[in-house]
Design a protein around this motif. Structure first.
Motif, PDB file in Angstrom:
ATOM      1  N   ARG A  45     -11.194  56.341 -11.084  1.00 58.83           N
ATOM      2  CA  ARG A  45     -10.431  55.308 -10.371  1.00 58.83           C
ATOM      3  C   ARG A  45     -10.308  54.076 -11.256  1.00 58.83           C
ATOM      4  NH1 ARG A  45      -9.640  54.546  -4.690  1.00 58.83           N
ATOM      5  NH2 ARG A  45      -9.593  56.602  -3.784  1.00 58.83           N
ATOM      6  N   VAL A  46      -9.222  53.340 -11.052  1.00 57.85           N
ATOM      7  CA  VAL A  46      -8.995  52.112 -11.810  1.00 57.85           C
ATOM      8  C   VAL A  46      -9.149  50.936 -10.847  1.00 57.85           C
ATOM      9  CG1 VAL A  46      -7.345  50.784 -13.169  1.00 57.85           C
ATOM     10  CG2 VAL A  46      -7.463  53.274 -13.422  1.00 57.85           C
ATOM     11  N   TYR A  47      -9.968  49.976 -11.246  1.00 57.51           N
ATOM     12  CA  TYR A  47     -10.218  48.778 -10.443  1.00 57.51           C
ATOM     13  C   TYR A  47      -9.744  47.546 -11.197  1.00 57.51           C
ATOM     14  CZ  TYR A  47     -13.341  51.861  -7.860  1.00 57.51           C
ATOM     15  OH  TYR A  47     -13.849  52.897  -7.127  1.00 57.51           O
ATOM     16  N   ILE A  48      -9.413  46.514 -10.434  1.00 54.22           N
ATOM     17  CA  ILE A  48      -9.016  45.237 -11.018  1.00 54.22           C
ATOM     18  C   ILE A  48      -9.800  44.144 -10.317  1.00 54.22           C
ATOM     19  CG2 ILE A  48      -7.116  43.622 -11.412  1.00 54.22           C
ATOM     20  CD1 ILE A  48      -5.221  46.080 -11.304  1.00 54.22           C
ATOM     21  N   LEU A  49     -10.489  43.330 -11.099  1.00 48.16           N
ATOM     22  CA  LEU A  49     -11.208  42.189 -10.534  1.00 48.16           C
ATOM     23  C   LEU A  49     -10.200  41.108 -10.161  1.00 48.16           C
ATOM     24  CD1 LEU A  49     -14.072  42.003 -13.151  1.00 48.16           C
ATOM     25  CD2 LEU A  49     -14.310  42.705 -10.771  1.00 48.16           C
ATOM     26  N   ALA A  50     -10.350  40.546  -8.986  1.00 42.15           N
ATOM     27  CA  ALA A  50      -9.423  39.509  -8.515  1.00 42.15           C
ATOM     28  C   ALA A  50      -9.344  38.359  -9.506  1.00 42.15           C
ATOM     29  CB  ALA A  50      -9.839  39.012  -7.136  1.00 42.15           C
ATOM     30  N   ASP A  51     -10.476  37.959 -10.061  1.00 38.68           N
ATOM     31  CA  ASP A  51     -10.492  36.840 -11.006  1.00 38.68           C
ATOM     32  C   ASP A  51      -9.675  37.158 -12.263  1.00 38.68           C
ATOM     33  OD1 ASP A  51     -12.123  35.296  -9.320  1.00 38.68           O
ATOM     34  OD2 ASP A  51     -13.932  36.208 -10.140  1.00 38.68           O
ATOM     35  N   ASP A  52      -9.739  38.424 -12.726  1.00 33.90           N
ATOM     36  CA  ASP A  52      -8.937  38.829 -13.889  1.00 33.90           C
ATOM     37  C   ASP A  52      -7.456  38.826 -13.544  1.00 33.90           C
ATOM     38  OD1 ASP A  52     -11.201  39.155 -15.439  1.00 33.90           O
ATOM     39  OD2 ASP A  52     -11.324  41.326 -15.104  1.00 33.90           O
ATOM     40  N   LEU A  53      -7.115  39.250 -12.336  1.00 30.80           N
ATOM     41  CA  LEU A  53      -5.719  39.269 -11.912  1.00 30.80           C
ATOM     42  C   LEU A  53      -5.168  37.849 -11.808  1.00 30.80           C
ATOM     43  CD1 LEU A  53      -3.319  40.946 -11.019  1.00 30.80           C
ATOM     44  CD2 LEU A  53      -4.276  40.983  -8.708  1.00 30.80           C
ATOM     45  N   ILE A  54      -5.941  36.960 -11.231  1.00 36.95           N
ATOM     46  CA  ILE A  54      -5.515  35.554 -11.114  1.00 36.95           C
ATOM     47  C   ILE A  54      -5.341  34.934 -12.504  1.00 36.95           C
ATOM     48  CG2 ILE A  54      -6.251  33.247 -10.369  1.00 36.95           C
ATOM     49  CD1 ILE A  54      -7.632  34.715  -7.955  1.00 36.95           C
ATOM     50  N   SER A  55      -6.320  35.173 -13.389  1.00 34.75           N
ATOM     51  CA  SER A  55      -6.233  34.628 -14.746  1.00 34.75           C
ATOM     52  C   SER A  55      -5.010  35.157 -15.482  1.00 34.75           C
ATOM     53  CB  SER A  55      -7.488  34.990 -15.552  1.00 34.75           C
ATOM     54  OG  SER A  55      -8.603  34.347 -15.021  1.00 34.75           O
ATOM     55  N   PHE A  56      -4.746  36.454 -15.323  1.00 33.89           N
ATOM     56  CA  PHE A  56      -3.586  37.038 -15.985  1.00 33.89           C
ATOM     57  C   PHE A  56      -2.294  36.399 -15.473  1.00 33.89           C
ATOM     58  CE2 PHE A  56      -0.015  39.951 -15.970  1.00 33.89           C
ATOM     59  CZ  PHE A  56       0.119  40.150 -17.338  1.00 33.89           C
ATOM     60  N   ILE A  57      -2.154  36.288 -14.169  1.00 31.61           N
ATOM     61  CA  ILE A  57      -0.925  35.711 -13.601  1.00 31.61           C
ATOM     62  C   ILE A  57      -0.760  34.263 -14.062  1.00 31.61           C
ATOM     63  CG2 ILE A  57       0.181  35.001 -11.445  1.00 31.61           C
ATOM     64  CD1 ILE A  57      -1.032  37.598 -10.210  1.00 31.61           C
ATOM     65  N   GLU A  58      -1.853  33.505 -14.077  1.00 30.44           N
ATOM     66  CA  GLU A  58      -1.776  32.120 -14.546  1.00 30.44           C
ATOM     67  C   GLU A  58      -1.371  32.052 -16.022  1.00 30.44           C
ATOM     68  OE1 GLU A  58      -5.612  30.529 -13.503  1.00 30.44           O
ATOM     69  OE2 GLU A  58      -4.883  29.881 -11.540  1.00 30.44           O
ATOM     70  N   SER A  59      -1.807  33.019 -16.819  1.00 34.80           N
ATOM     71  CA  SER A  59      -1.476  33.002 -18.245  1.00 34.80           C
ATOM     72  C   SER A  59      -0.012  33.331 -18.514  1.00 34.80           C
ATOM     73  CB  SER A  59      -2.361  34.008 -19.002  1.00 34.80           C
ATOM     74  OG  SER A  59      -1.934  35.334 -18.769  1.00 34.80           O
ATOM     75  N   GLN A  60       0.688  33.847 -17.517  1.00 31.05           N
ATOM     76  CA  GLN A  60       2.090  34.234 -17.680  1.00 31.05           C
ATOM     77  C   GLN A  60       3.070  33.144 -17.286  1.00 31.05           C
ATOM     78  OE1 GLN A  60       2.827  37.295 -19.239  1.00 31.05           O
ATOM     79  NE2 GLN A  60       0.636  36.993 -19.527  1.00 31.05           N
ATOM     80  N   ARG A  61       2.560  31.957 -17.009  1.00 31.07           N
ATOM     81  CA  ARG A  61       3.465  30.852 -16.633  1.00 31.07           C
ATOM     82  C   ARG A  61       4.439  30.582 -17.757  1.00 31.07           C
ATOM     83  NH1 ARG A  61      -0.670  26.344 -14.228  1.00 31.07           N
ATOM     84  NH2 ARG A  61      -1.441  27.612 -12.502  1.00 31.07           N
ATOM     85  N   VAL A  62       5.650  30.204 -17.365  1.00 32.41           N
ATOM     86  CA  VAL A  62       6.672  29.880 -18.362  1.00 32.41           C
ATOM     87  C   VAL A  62       6.890  28.405 -18.463  1.00 32.41           C
ATOM     88  CG1 VAL A  62       8.337  31.600 -19.047  1.00 32.41           C
ATOM     89  CG2 VAL A  62       8.128  31.050 -16.656  1.00 32.41           C
TER      90      VAL A  62
END
Length: 66
Positions: A49-66
């Protein structure tokens, strides 16, 4: 709220999501998830199974700001 207990759009820091649940919460399809992983989204694989930590998801989305 949907019957499966996930709330689209809500990512709670400190939680761990199965890949499909994370995708539902951010309304991503398989292609969007694949692109996110290529761009650096961290995932954890355990027992097939593949899991994603919420904190990693939030950090990734924040890093994609334009």
């Amino acid at each position: 709220m949907r019957g499966n207990g996930t709330t689209p759009g809500v990512i709670t820091p400190g939680e761990l999501y199965v890949q499909d649940e994370a995708m539902q919460r951010v309304r991503w399809g398989r292609h969007a998830l694949r692109e996110a992983r290529r761009k650096g989204l961290k995932t954890v694989r355990v027992g097939g199974r593949v899991y994603i930590l919420a904190d990693d998801l939030i950090s990734f989305i924040e890093s994609q700001r334009v």
